[in-house]
Write a protein that holds these residues in place. Structure first.
Motif, PDB file in Angstrom:
ATOM      1  N   ALA A  18      35.646  51.324  29.717  1.00  0.00           N
ATOM      2  CA  ALA A  18      36.496  50.130  29.628  1.00  0.00           C
ATOM      3  C   ALA A  18      37.586  50.172  30.697  1.00  0.00           C
ATOM      4  CB  ALA A  18      37.119  50.025  28.235  1.00  0.00           C
ATOM      5  N   ASP A  19      38.166  51.339  30.905  1.00  0.00           N
ATOM      6  CA  ASP A  19      39.165  51.497  31.973  1.00  0.00           C
ATOM      7  C   ASP A  19      38.551  51.182  33.340  1.00  0.00           C
ATOM      8  OD1 ASP A  19      41.266  52.208  30.378  1.00  0.00           O
ATOM      9  OD2 ASP A  19      41.282  54.325  30.929  1.00  0.00           O
ATOM     10  N   GLN A  20      37.338  51.678  33.548  1.00  0.00           N
ATOM     11  CA  GLN A  20      36.673  51.463  34.831  1.00  0.00           C
ATOM     12  C   GLN A  20      36.326  49.991  35.031  1.00  0.00           C
ATOM     13  OE1 GLN A  20      33.605  54.357  34.067  1.00  0.00           O
ATOM     14  NE2 GLN A  20      34.611  55.926  35.306  1.00  0.00           N
ATOM     15  N   ALA A  21      35.943  49.324  33.952  1.00  0.00           N
ATOM     16  CA  ALA A  21      35.645  47.894  34.030  1.00  0.00           C
ATOM     17  C   ALA A  21      36.912  47.101  34.348  1.00  0.00           C
ATOM     18  CB  ALA A  21      35.022  47.415  32.711  1.00  0.00           C
ATOM     19  N   GLN A  22      38.034  47.504  33.765  1.00  0.00           N
ATOM     20  CA  GLN A  22      39.307  46.830  34.048  1.00  0.00           C
ATOM     21  C   GLN A  22      39.719  47.035  35.499  1.00  0.00           C
ATOM     22  OE1 GLN A  22      41.457  44.830  31.787  1.00  0.00           O
ATOM     23  NE2 GLN A  22      41.881  44.315  33.919  1.00  0.00           N
ATOM     24  N   ALA A  23      39.481  48.235  36.014  1.00  0.00           N
ATOM     25  CA  ALA A  23      39.779  48.503  37.421  1.00  0.00           C
ATOM     26  C   ALA A  23      38.952  47.591  38.322  1.00  0.00           C
ATOM     27  CB  ALA A  23      39.499  49.969  37.754  1.00  0.00           C
ATOM     28  N   GLN A  24      37.684  47.438  37.964  1.00  0.00           N
ATOM     29  CA  GLN A  24      36.805  46.569  38.749  1.00  0.00           C
ATOM     30  C   GLN A  24      37.289  45.123  38.683  1.00  0.00           C
ATOM     31  OE1 GLN A  24      32.679  46.590  37.480  1.00  0.00           O
ATOM     32  NE2 GLN A  24      31.969  46.090  39.541  1.00  0.00           N
ATOM     33  N   ALA A  25      37.727  44.693  37.506  1.00  0.00           N
ATOM     34  CA  ALA A  25      38.228  43.325  37.343  1.00  0.00           C
ATOM     35  C   ALA A  25      39.478  43.092  38.176  1.00  0.00           C
ATOM     36  CB  ALA A  25      38.512  43.055  35.861  1.00  0.00           C
ATOM     37  N   TYR A  26      40.308  44.124  38.304  1.00  0.00           N
ATOM     38  CA  TYR A  26      41.525  44.029  39.119  1.00  0.00           C
ATOM     39  C   TYR A  26      41.222  44.150  40.616  1.00  0.00           C
ATOM     40  CZ  TYR A  26      45.000  44.374  35.309  1.00  0.00           C
ATOM     41  OH  TYR A  26      45.797  44.136  34.220  1.00  0.00           O
ATOM     42  N   GLY A  27      39.991  44.557  40.947  1.00  0.00           N
ATOM     43  CA  GLY A  27      39.654  44.762  42.349  1.00  0.00           C
ATOM     44  C   GLY A  27      40.117  46.100  42.885  1.00  0.00           C
ATOM     45  N   ILE A  28      40.347  47.061  41.978  1.00  0.00           N
ATOM     46  CA  ILE A  28      40.782  48.398  42.385  1.00  0.00           C
ATOM     47  C   ILE A  28      39.569  49.190  42.867  1.00  0.00           C
ATOM     48  CG2 ILE A  28      41.816  50.570  41.601  1.00  0.00           C
ATOM     49  CD1 ILE A  28      43.269  48.915  39.422  1.00  0.00           C
ATOM     50  N   ASN A  29      39.597  49.619  44.119  1.00  0.00           N
ATOM     51  CA  ASN A  29      38.483  50.430  44.633  1.00  0.00           C
ATOM     52  C   ASN A  29      38.942  51.763  45.202  1.00  0.00           C
ATOM     53  OD1 ASN A  29      39.630  49.615  47.052  1.00  0.00           O
ATOM     54  ND2 ASN A  29      38.130  47.981  47.369  1.00  0.00           N
ATOM     55  N   GLY A  30      40.208  52.086  44.986  1.00  0.00           N
ATOM     56  CA  GLY A  30      40.750  53.368  45.403  1.00  0.00           C
ATOM     57  C   GLY A  30      41.930  53.735  44.531  1.00  0.00           C
ATOM     58  N   VAL A  31      42.157  55.031  44.374  1.00  0.00           N
ATOM     59  CA  VAL A  31      43.256  55.493  43.528  1.00  0.00           C
ATOM     60  C   VAL A  31      44.084  56.544  44.272  1.00  0.00           C
ATOM     61  CG1 VAL A  31      42.192  54.980  41.298  1.00  0.00           C
ATOM     62  CG2 VAL A  31      41.625  57.118  42.420  1.00  0.00           C
ATOM     63  N   PRO A  32      45.363  56.695  43.845  1.00  0.00           N
ATOM     64  CA  PRO A  32      46.001  56.090  42.677  1.00  0.00           C
ATOM     65  C   PRO A  32      46.322  54.613  42.892  1.00  0.00           C
ATOM     66  CG  PRO A  32      47.639  57.297  43.914  1.00  0.00           C
ATOM     67  CD  PRO A  32      46.313  57.570  44.576  1.00  0.00           C
ATOM     68  N   PHE A  33      46.296  53.875  41.792  1.00  0.00           N
ATOM     69  CA  PHE A  33      46.682  52.472  41.818  1.00  0.00           C
ATOM     70  C   PHE A  33      47.561  52.212  40.611  1.00  0.00           C
ATOM     71  CE2 PHE A  33      46.535  47.923  41.639  1.00  0.00           C
ATOM     72  CZ  PHE A  33      46.387  47.530  42.964  1.00  0.00           C
ATOM     73  N   PHE A  34      48.705  51.585  40.857  1.00  0.00           N
ATOM     74  CA  PHE A  34      49.707  51.362  39.824  1.00  0.00           C
ATOM     75  C   PHE A  34      49.850  49.866  39.573  1.00  0.00           C
ATOM     76  CE2 PHE A  34      50.556  55.068  42.347  1.00  0.00           C
ATOM     77  CZ  PHE A  34      50.886  56.069  41.451  1.00  0.00           C
ATOM     78  N   VAL A  35      49.736  49.442  38.314  1.00  0.00           N
ATOM     79  CA  VAL A  35      49.959  48.054  37.952  1.00  0.00           C
ATOM     80  C   VAL A  35      51.265  48.003  37.163  1.00  0.00           C
ATOM     81  CG1 VAL A  35      49.105  46.056  36.688  1.00  0.00           C
ATOM     82  CG2 VAL A  35      47.501  47.516  37.940  1.00  0.00           C
ATOM     83  N   ILE A  36      52.236  47.272  37.718  1.00  0.00           N
ATOM     84  CA  ILE A  36      53.573  47.224  37.129  1.00  0.00           C
ATOM     85  C   ILE A  36      53.731  45.950  36.312  1.00  0.00           C
ATOM     86  CG2 ILE A  36      56.034  47.519  37.597  1.00  0.00           C
ATOM     87  CD1 ILE A  36      54.348  49.709  38.890  1.00  0.00           C
ATOM     88  N   ASP A  37      53.866  46.121  35.006  1.00  0.00           N
ATOM     89  CA  ASP A  37      54.068  44.995  34.086  1.00  0.00           C
ATOM     90  C   ASP A  37      52.974  43.933  34.205  1.00  0.00           C
ATOM     91  OD1 ASP A  37      56.051  45.433  32.269  1.00  0.00           O
ATOM     92  OD2 ASP A  37      57.460  43.978  33.092  1.00  0.00           O
ATOM     93  N   GLY A  38      51.799  44.340  34.640  1.00  0.00           N
ATOM     94  CA  GLY A  38      50.690  43.413  34.728  1.00  0.00           C
ATOM     95  C   GLY A  38      50.798  42.384  35.831  1.00  0.00           C
ATOM     96  N   LYS A  39      51.820  42.519  36.699  1.00  0.00           N
ATOM     97  CA  LYS A  39      51.992  41.480  37.728  1.00  0.00           C
ATOM     98  C   LYS A  39      52.135  42.017  39.145  1.00  0.00           C
ATOM     99  CE  LYS A  39      56.931  41.060  36.480  1.00  0.00           C
ATOM    100  NZ  LYS A  39      57.971  40.116  36.006  1.00  0.00           N
ATOM    101  N   TYR A  40      52.444  43.286  39.317  1.00  0.00           N
ATOM    102  CA  TYR A  40      52.554  43.866  40.655  1.00  0.00           C
ATOM    103  C   TYR A  40      51.572  45.022  40.786  1.00  0.00           C
ATOM    104  CZ  TYR A  40      57.000  41.333  40.956  1.00  0.00           C
ATOM    105  OH  TYR A  40      57.971  40.357  40.969  1.00  0.00           O
ATOM    106  N   GLY A  41      50.856  45.069  41.888  1.00  0.00           N
ATOM    107  CA  GLY A  41      49.956  46.174  42.164  1.00  0.00           C
ATOM    108  C   GLY A  41      50.500  47.027  43.292  1.00  0.00           C
ATOM    109  N   VAL A  42      50.519  48.328  43.082  1.00  0.00           N
ATOM    110  CA  VAL A  42      50.995  49.272  44.096  1.00  0.00           C
ATOM    111  C   VAL A  42      49.886  50.276  44.356  1.00  0.00           C
ATOM    112  CG1 VAL A  42      52.718  51.024  44.681  1.00  0.00           C
ATOM    113  CG2 VAL A  42      53.394  49.016  43.344  1.00  0.00           C
ATOM    114  N   SER A  43      49.436  50.337  45.597  1.00  0.00           N
ATOM    115  CA  SER A  43      48.316  51.203  45.946  1.00  0.00           C
ATOM    116  C   SER A  43      48.799  52.451  46.674  1.00  0.00           C
ATOM    117  CB  SER A  43      47.334  50.437  46.842  1.00  0.00           C
ATOM    118  OG  SER A  43      46.258  51.257  47.227  1.00  0.00           O
TER     119      SER A  43
END
Length: 226
Positions: free
Chosen positions: A174-199
């Protein structure tokens, strides 16, 4: 009372930049916590497998893995690992790639979900990453994972049952599916309050700045029509 800022972190315990990013995040949050109006923050780790096809017992060292699986020259890999080791040292981490045992990390991720249920996810994430990058422990083996779980304050029998049952694999997926939905293809990736993405493994100051910014935004009164 403003709700705590939620930081969701996608990472892999076998990702050297993830441990650096974790440490820098902690330093940044510690810096912001000294503010007079200190942000309240909740951090949750999520599963991401960088190399899900890796065997549990990989024959060879990290140089072999990266050169074989990533198509990189050994000299190039060595230079890259030296650079990462230097950046890790700046973050206060003592990496030993010569000891590292490359392995499949899915079971470690399952154990992290078990630890999350027990309120010990942060302790286990720290213990697993330290064991992998600084101690050369084999994180693909059940006995090693159970031993590390007890180090993090978890019950050994419960940890072993969690691993053997496989019941946390669905949460990993489920975590991996959520990452795919967010378009995350590399880590670490930080999602702040569901509105900011920091790679990436940003400096501690960057994390301090963004939580201060989000905290201030969240405390602004909503516009009300007259």
């Amino acid at each position: 009372m403003t709700d705590a800022i939620k930081i969701d972190v996608w990472s892999d315990i076998a990702c050297p930049w993830c441990y650096i990013g974790k440490r820098n995040l902690e330093k940044g949050l510690a810096e912001a916590s000294a503010d007079e109006d200190a942000p309240a923050v909740e951090v949750t780790f999520h599963s991401f497998e960088l190399s899900p096809d890796t065997p549990v017992d990989f024959e060879g060292d990290e140089l072999d893995f990266l050169s074989q699986h990533k198509g990189m020259a050994r000299e190039q890999v060595q230079q890259m690992l030296e650079r990462v080791t230097g950046v890790a040292a700046e973050a206060g981490l003592d990496y030993h790639f010569d000891l590292l045992k490359h392995t499949n990390t899915v079971k470690a991720h399952e154990l992290l979900h078990f630890a999350k249920e027990q309120g010990r996810q942060h302790e286990l994430a720290e213990r697993l990453m330290a064991a992998y990058f600084t101690e050369g422990r084999h994180l693909g083996r059940e006995d090693e994972l159970v031993a590390l779980a007890t180090d993090a304050g978890l019950d050994a029998d419960a940890a072993r049952e969690a691993l053997q049952s496989g019941r946390y694999l669905e949460a990993v997926r489920a975590d991996q599916a959520q990452a795919q939905a967010y378009g995350i293809n590399g880590v670490p990736f930080f999602v702040i309050d569901g509105k900011y993405g920091v790679s990436g493994a940003q400096p501690a100051e960057a994390f301090a700045q963004i939580v201060r910014q989000v905290w201030a935004e969240n405390r602004e009164p909503a516009d009300v029509d007259a």
